[in-house]
Design a protein around this motif. Structure first.
Motif, PDB file in Angstrom:
ATOM      1  N   GLY A 191       0.767  -1.180  -0.037  1.00 44.73           N
ATOM      2  CA  GLY A 191       0.062  -0.058   0.178  1.00 44.73           C
ATOM      3  C   GLY A 191       0.854   1.357   0.095  1.00 44.73           C
ATOM      4  N   LEU A 192       2.062   1.133   0.027  1.00 45.35           N
ATOM      5  CA  LEU A 192       3.034   2.475  -0.082  1.00 45.35           C
ATOM      6  C   LEU A 192       2.784   3.182  -1.393  1.00 45.35           C
ATOM      7  CD1 LEU A 192       5.153   3.333   2.014  1.00 45.35           C
ATOM      8  CD2 LEU A 192       6.959   2.437   0.333  1.00 45.35           C
ATOM      9  N   PRO A 193       2.836   4.398  -1.309  1.00 46.39           N
ATOM     10  CA  PRO A 193       2.535   5.264  -2.670  1.00 46.39           C
ATOM     11  C   PRO A 193       3.745   4.854  -3.506  1.00 46.39           C
ATOM     12  CG  PRO A 193       2.041   6.530  -0.643  1.00 46.39           C
ATOM     13  CD  PRO A 193       2.448   5.167  -0.202  1.00 46.39           C
ATOM     14  N   TYR A 194       3.476   5.119  -4.613  1.00 45.35           N
ATOM     15  CA  TYR A 194       4.596   4.619  -5.763  1.00 45.35           C
ATOM     16  C   TYR A 194       5.866   5.702  -5.618  1.00 45.35           C
ATOM     17  CZ  TYR A 194       0.919   1.769  -8.243  1.00 45.35           C
ATOM     18  OH  TYR A 194       0.140   0.801  -8.538  1.00 45.35           O
ATOM     19  N   ALA A 195       5.761   6.834  -5.290  1.00 48.53           N
ATOM     20  CA  ALA A 195       6.623   7.641  -5.257  1.00 48.53           C
ATOM     21  C   ALA A 195       7.716   7.363  -4.036  1.00 48.53           C
ATOM     22  CB  ALA A 195       6.349   9.283  -5.155  1.00 48.53           C
ATOM     23  N   GLU A 196       7.117   6.851  -2.982  1.00 52.42           N
ATOM     24  CA  GLU A 196       7.773   6.514  -1.902  1.00 52.42           C
ATOM     25  C   GLU A 196       8.281   4.970  -2.043  1.00 52.42           C
ATOM     26  OE1 GLU A 196       7.593   5.805   3.089  1.00 52.42           O
ATOM     27  OE2 GLU A 196       5.619   6.788   1.829  1.00 52.42           O
ATOM     28  N   THR A 197       7.295   4.245  -2.714  1.00 50.48           N
ATOM     29  CA  THR A 197       7.955   2.889  -3.236  1.00 50.48           C
ATOM     30  C   THR A 197       9.254   2.984  -3.845  1.00 50.48           C
ATOM     31  OG1 THR A 197       5.808   2.035  -3.083  1.00 50.48           O
ATOM     32  CG2 THR A 197       7.583   0.970  -4.575  1.00 50.48           C
ATOM     33  N   ALA A 198       9.450   4.075  -5.203  1.00 49.78           N
ATOM     34  CA  ALA A 198      10.551   4.067  -5.818  1.00 49.78           C
ATOM     35  C   ALA A 198      11.896   4.324  -4.968  1.00 49.78           C
ATOM     36  CB  ALA A 198      10.340   5.247  -6.760  1.00 49.78           C
ATOM     37  N   VAL A 199      11.622   5.354  -4.025  1.00 44.92           N
ATOM     38  CA  VAL A 199      12.784   5.697  -3.099  1.00 44.92           C
ATOM     39  C   VAL A 199      13.285   4.738  -2.278  1.00 44.92           C
ATOM     40  CG1 VAL A 199      13.632   7.376  -1.526  1.00 44.92           C
ATOM     41  CG2 VAL A 199      12.022   8.175  -3.073  1.00 44.92           C
ATOM     42  N   ARG A 200      12.225   4.121  -1.800  1.00 39.93           N
ATOM     43  CA  ARG A 200      12.835   3.196  -0.608  1.00 39.93           C
ATOM     44  C   ARG A 200      13.445   1.808  -1.207  1.00 39.93           C
ATOM     45  NH1 ARG A 200       8.404   2.178   3.707  1.00 39.93           N
ATOM     46  NH2 ARG A 200       9.707   0.194   4.265  1.00 39.93           N
ATOM     47  N   ALA A 201      12.966   1.371  -2.604  1.00 38.31           N
ATOM     48  CA  ALA A 201      13.459   0.359  -3.279  1.00 38.31           C
ATOM     49  C   ALA A 201      14.834   0.669  -4.026  1.00 38.31           C
ATOM     50  CB  ALA A 201      12.414  -0.249  -4.247  1.00 38.31           C
ATOM     51  N   GLY A 202      15.169   1.813  -4.111  1.00 40.00           N
ATOM     52  CA  GLY A 202      16.292   2.167  -4.722  1.00 40.00           C
ATOM     53  C   GLY A 202      16.423   2.858  -6.200  1.00 40.00           C
ATOM     54  N   TYR A 203      15.093   3.433  -6.378  1.00 42.86           N
ATOM     55  CA  TYR A 203      15.157   3.921  -7.780  1.00 42.86           C
ATOM     56  C   TYR A 203      15.400   5.497  -7.756  1.00 42.86           C
ATOM     57  CZ  TYR A 203      13.191  -0.262  -9.386  1.00 42.86           C
ATOM     58  OH  TYR A 203      12.935  -1.624  -9.559  1.00 42.86           O
ATOM     59  N   ALA A 204      15.688   6.082  -8.685  1.00 40.64           N
ATOM     60  CA  ALA A 204      16.052   7.578  -8.660  1.00 40.64           C
ATOM     61  C   ALA A 204      14.952   8.128  -8.443  1.00 40.64           C
ATOM     62  CB  ALA A 204      16.708   7.977  -9.871  1.00 40.64           C
TER      63      ALA A 204
END
Length: 229
Positions: A191-204
């Protein structure tokens, strides 16, 4: 319907998938290889670099998914020879041996448990998986850079690439991308928002996440997860 459980074989997962509709869901790259059973057939799923959509009508499957890098020692085949392929086990092992295994599964009350027993039997005498490669998976799954991990493991770039081809089917940078994708999917499914998902997973950023999902999974993240976020 898909169900899974931890296997008695270290790091492996035993799973079943029964038809729950007319459309087959894609199988996404995860760094793993599987031993599969369906309709009397024993197959090996090699390491994927892109989404795999099963062909033909929906059917029931059972499988054991091996921890990344461990299947080649059990199967006796380098992973790169099976990359992006589904291969009959009889093409890799003697037909007589595979026939006995097929009879064993058909006589068992549960195909998935029978596959697990076969894998456990095989592991009892197969070569021990390289602990260094397990450490590589752990480091990359934490989002650590390939170059720094290679230095920690005291492996040169060429040596690391060669060993990765045999164990995972592709080089360490591809493995890192696939493990990062799986981290992102787990975060997004929580359920994490996509923008936060990107940062936490290691994407720019979120667009970087979107490009990687399309490249490796073949569809947008929202469609992949069955939602519209």
């Amino acid at each position: 319907m898909y169900a899974e459980r931890a296997s008695r074989l270290t790091g492996a997962v035993v799973w079943t998938n029964t038809p729950a509709g007319t459309g087959a869901r894609p199988v996404l790259p995860d760094g793993c290889m599987d031993l599969l059973w369906t309709e009397g057939r024993l197959l090996v799923a090699g390491p994927d670099t892109r989404a795999h959509v099963p062909d033909g009508p929906p059917r029931a499957w059972a499988g054991i998914r091996f921890f990344p890098g461990t299947a080649p020692a059990l199967l006796g085949v380098p992973a790169h020879e099976l990359r992006d392929r589904r291969v009959e086990l009889a093409d890799l092992w003697p037909a007589s041996r595979v026939g006995r295994l097929r009879d064993r599964i058909e006589a068992a009350p549960d195909a998935a448990t029978a596959l697990e027993e076969i894998a456990l039997d095989r592991s009892a005498w197969a070569a021990v998986p390289d602990p260094l490669l397990r450490r590589l998976v752990e480091c990359l799954d934490e989002g650590r850079p390939v170059a720094g991990t290679a230095d920690e493991l005291e492996l040169g770039a060429r040596q690391l690439h060669r060993r990765c081809l045999g164990a995972f089917g592709y080089g360490p940078k591809t493995l890192a991308r696939i493990l990062r994708l799986q981290r992102a999917l787990a975060l997004a499914r929580s359920g994490l928002p996509y923008a936060e998902t990107a940062v936490r997973a290691g994407y720019a950023d979120q667009p970087h996440l979107a490009r990687e999902v399309r490249d490796l999974a073949g569809r947008p993240l929202g469609r992949l997860l069955g939602g519209g976020r």
